[in-house]
Design a protein around this motif. Structure first.
Motif, PDB file in Angstrom:
ATOM      1  N   GLU A  50     -24.467  69.515  12.638  1.00 20.44           N
ATOM      2  CA  GLU A  50     -24.404  70.169  11.339  1.00 20.44           C
ATOM      3  C   GLU A  50     -25.789  70.232  10.696  1.00 20.44           C
ATOM      4  O   GLU A  50     -26.551  69.263  10.730  1.00 20.44           O
ATOM      5  CB  GLU A  50     -23.449  69.407  10.418  1.00 20.44           C
ATOM      6  N   THR A  51     -26.081  71.387  10.100  1.00 21.89           N
ATOM      7  CA  THR A  51     -27.358  71.567   9.415  1.00 21.89           C
ATOM      8  C   THR A  51     -27.119  71.999   7.974  1.00 21.89           C
ATOM      9  O   THR A  51     -26.039  72.468   7.627  1.00 21.89           O
ATOM     10  CB  THR A  51     -28.227  72.624  10.114  1.00 21.89           C
ATOM     11  N   PHE A  52     -28.161  71.846   7.170  1.00 20.27           N
ATOM     12  CA  PHE A  52     -28.111  72.256   5.772  1.00 20.27           C
ATOM     13  C   PHE A  52     -29.200  73.283   5.539  1.00 20.27           C
ATOM     14  O   PHE A  52     -30.341  73.113   5.986  1.00 20.27           O
ATOM     15  CB  PHE A  52     -28.310  71.045   4.856  1.00 20.27           C
ATOM     16  N   SER A  57     -36.303  80.387   3.306  1.00 17.29           N
ATOM     17  CA  SER A  57     -37.039  80.094   4.539  1.00 17.29           C
ATOM     18  C   SER A  57     -36.916  81.278   5.500  1.00 17.29           C
ATOM     19  O   SER A  57     -35.988  82.074   5.395  1.00 17.29           O
ATOM     20  CB  SER A  57     -36.491  78.828   5.192  1.00 17.29           C
ATOM     21  N   PRO A  58     -37.846  81.405   6.463  1.00 11.12           N
ATOM     22  CA  PRO A  58     -37.750  82.488   7.452  1.00 11.12           C
ATOM     23  C   PRO A  58     -36.443  82.420   8.229  1.00 11.12           C
ATOM     24  O   PRO A  58     -35.816  81.347   8.325  1.00 11.12           O
ATOM     25  CB  PRO A  58     -38.959  82.219   8.366  1.00 11.12           C
ATOM     26  N   ILE A  61     -35.630  79.617  10.808  1.00 11.48           N
ATOM     27  CA  ILE A  61     -35.323  78.250  10.397  1.00 11.48           C
ATOM     28  C   ILE A  61     -33.837  78.185  10.081  1.00 11.48           C
ATOM     29  O   ILE A  61     -33.365  78.764   9.103  1.00 11.48           O
ATOM     30  CB  ILE A  61     -36.141  77.822   9.168  1.00 11.48           C
ATOM     31  N   ILE A  62     -33.086  77.503  10.927  1.00 11.87           N
ATOM     32  CA  ILE A  62     -31.643  77.390  10.727  1.00 11.87           C
ATOM     33  C   ILE A  62     -31.348  76.529   9.506  1.00 11.87           C
ATOM     34  O   ILE A  62     -30.418  76.776   8.752  1.00 11.87           O
ATOM     35  CB  ILE A  62     -30.990  76.798  11.986  1.00 11.87           C
ATOM     36  N   GLY A  63     -32.156  75.496   9.310  1.00  9.88           N
ATOM     37  CA  GLY A  63     -31.975  74.571   8.200  1.00  9.88           C
ATOM     38  C   GLY A  63     -32.584  73.233   8.549  1.00  9.88           C
ATOM     39  O   GLY A  63     -33.532  73.148   9.336  1.00  9.88           O
ATOM     40  N   VAL A  64     -32.036  72.169   7.963  1.00  8.48           N
ATOM     41  CA  VAL A  64     -32.491  70.810   8.275  1.00  8.48           C
ATOM     42  C   VAL A  64     -31.271  69.976   8.636  1.00  8.48           C
ATOM     43  O   VAL A  64     -30.139  70.299   8.285  1.00  8.48           O
ATOM     44  CB  VAL A  64     -33.245  70.171   7.090  1.00  8.48           C
ATOM     45  N   PHE A  65     -31.503  68.881   9.371  1.00  8.90           N
ATOM     46  CA  PHE A  65     -30.421  67.966   9.705  1.00  8.90           C
ATOM     47  C   PHE A  65     -30.951  66.541   9.661  1.00  8.90           C
ATOM     48  O   PHE A  65     -32.165  66.299   9.691  1.00  8.90           O
ATOM     49  CB  PHE A  65     -29.821  68.288  11.082  1.00  8.90           C
ATOM     50  N   LEU A  74     -34.805  72.470  11.728  1.00  5.76           N
ATOM     51  CA  LEU A  74     -34.301  73.001  12.988  1.00  5.76           C
ATOM     52  C   LEU A  74     -34.728  74.454  13.132  1.00  5.76           C
ATOM     53  O   LEU A  74     -34.411  75.299  12.295  1.00  5.76           O
ATOM     54  CB  LEU A  74     -32.776  72.895  13.043  1.00  5.76           C
ATOM     55  N   ILE A  75     -35.448  74.746  14.220  1.00  6.01           N
ATOM     56  CA  ILE A  75     -35.979  76.079  14.503  1.00  6.01           C
ATOM     57  C   ILE A  75     -35.145  76.740  15.590  1.00  6.01           C
ATOM     58  O   ILE A  75     -34.876  76.139  16.636  1.00  6.01           O
ATOM     59  CB  ILE A  75     -37.450  75.998  14.983  1.00  6.01           C
ATOM     60  N   ASP A  76     -34.710  77.962  15.349  1.00  2.09           N
ATOM     61  CA  ASP A  76     -34.047  78.770  16.368  1.00  2.09           C
ATOM     62  C   ASP A  76     -35.163  79.422  17.204  1.00  2.09           C
ATOM     63  O   ASP A  76     -35.782  80.398  16.785  1.00  2.09           O
ATOM     64  CB  ASP A  76     -33.177  79.830  15.705  1.00  2.09           C
ATOM     65  N   LEU A  77     -35.394  78.872  18.392  1.00  3.52           N
ATOM     66  CA  LEU A  77     -36.504  79.380  19.206  1.00  3.52           C
ATOM     67  C   LEU A  77     -36.322  80.842  19.594  1.00  3.52           C
ATOM     68  O   LEU A  77     -37.294  81.592  19.657  1.00  3.52           O
ATOM     69  CB  LEU A  77     -36.670  78.522  20.467  1.00  3.52           C
ATOM     70  N   ALA A  78     -35.091  81.246  19.854  1.00  9.22           N
ATOM     71  CA  ALA A  78     -34.854  82.652  20.207  1.00  9.22           C
ATOM     72  C   ALA A  78     -35.288  83.568  19.078  1.00  9.22           C
ATOM     73  O   ALA A  78     -35.942  84.594  19.295  1.00  9.22           O
ATOM     74  CB  ALA A  78     -33.385  82.871  20.539  1.00  9.22           C
TER      75      ALA A  78
END
Length: 314
Positions: A50-52, A57-58, A61-65, A74-78
């Motif tokens: 789970e992330t928040f 943010s760009p 950046i999915i969020g933070v966990f 947390l970075i979505d590399l794709a």
């Protein structure tokens, strides 16, 4: 497996890479992209959690966990690589987060699948060159390539580019250029780094200190330059090259292998040698001390860099 904790041993002129995969859709077809991250930068691999969200943010950046009390972005590399992958679903049980630490920062990277650890000779790593139609992979995001089984290509990521893009730890750009200096130097400095951006940054700061900058793209090129200098100046070479500053991760010959050569050659061993690397693990720092490297700096704080040079030279 819920979690994988990683340990690594660096062999002479070899790199260990986490082989992971990111799927891509091209013209309606699904292709598996093969990528690598240096094991020395990886702390562990965990399942998706789970992330928040981080406001404003760009999109990559999915969020933070939370990881054992530490908040990690947390970075979505794709998404960062501009890879089209949203038209199909990746099974959640395959997704993994690679927890990496470099430049004294800790970041999570979401990938579609983590496969294995590969040990590859730097001799077999080539600098990355892409044509203009290379499926949106931007220059600078891939630092090197190597062939694996079945003629496939593995792309080695330049993770430091994410830090430059985001600067979400605050003021990292402000630390990259010197302010006022109290010492002025002269003489030649040899920079050994395969990154054009890194060499440019080092050159700008070294010139401000008064040095003349010489550049090599990897360890083997640097050795050739040192041999040429010795042929010109013989034992007076130390007066003409004040010090060497080298990266560790380089194709053809890595920094450890290069440093061992320099420190075991009586012609060059008196030249101070500084490592300037994004790798910040204890093993790499101890390895550099064992070789005889004069200083180990983590990229890049201009003031720390300047103070270390003052200490070494004066």
């Amino acid at each position: 497996m819920e979690q994988t904790t990683l340990t690594t041993k660096i062999s002479s002129n070899q790199i260990e890479l986490i082989d992971f995969r990111i799927n891509e859709e091209i013209d309606g077809q699904i292709y598996e992209g093969i990528y690598g991250i240096n094991v020395a930068k990886v702390q562990e691999i965990i399942q998706m959690r789970e992330t928040f969200e981080l406001p404003a943010s760009p999109d990559y950046i999915i969020g933070v966990f939370d990881l054992r009390g530490i908040v990690i972005p947390l970075i979505d590399l794709a998404a960062w690589l501009n890879i089209k992958h949203r038209e199909f679903k990746i099974p959640i049980e395959k997704k993994r987060i690679i927890i990496a630490e470099f430049n004294n920062l800790k970041i999570g990277f979401l990938v579609h699948e983590a496969k294995l650890i590969r040990r590859i000779s730097w001799d077999n790593v080539q600098a990355a060159h892409f044509s203009s139609n290379s499926h949106n992979l931007e220059r600078g995001k891939i630092t090197g390539t190597t062939r694996i089984e079945d003629g496939k290509t593995l792309l080695i990521l330049d993770l430091e580019g994410i830090v430059d893009d985001l600067d979400f730890y605050g003021n990292t750009h402000d630390k990259k250029e010197l302010g006022q200096i109290t010492h002025k130097f002269s003489g030649n400095v040899l920079i050994v780094d395969d990154s054009t951006v890194a060499r440019s940054l080092l050159k700008k700061n070294l010139k401000k200190m008064g040095f003349v900058v010489l550049e090599a793209h990897d360890g083997s090129m640097a050795i050739q330059m040192l041999n040429d200098f010795y042929g010109q100046y013989n034992d007076d070479i130390v007066s003409h090259i004040r010090f060497i500053i080298s990266d560790i991760e380089m194709p053809k010959m890595d920094g450890f292998h290069f440093a061992e050569y320099v420190k075991n050659d009586k012609r060059f061993q008196a030249i101070p040698l500084i490592f300037n690397s994004s790798i910040c693990d204890k093993f790499s720092k101890q390895k550099s001390r064992d070789i005889g490297v004069d200083a180990y700096l983590v990229k890049f704080d201009a003031q720390v860099f300047y103070e270390e040079i003052v200490k070494i030279l004066e």
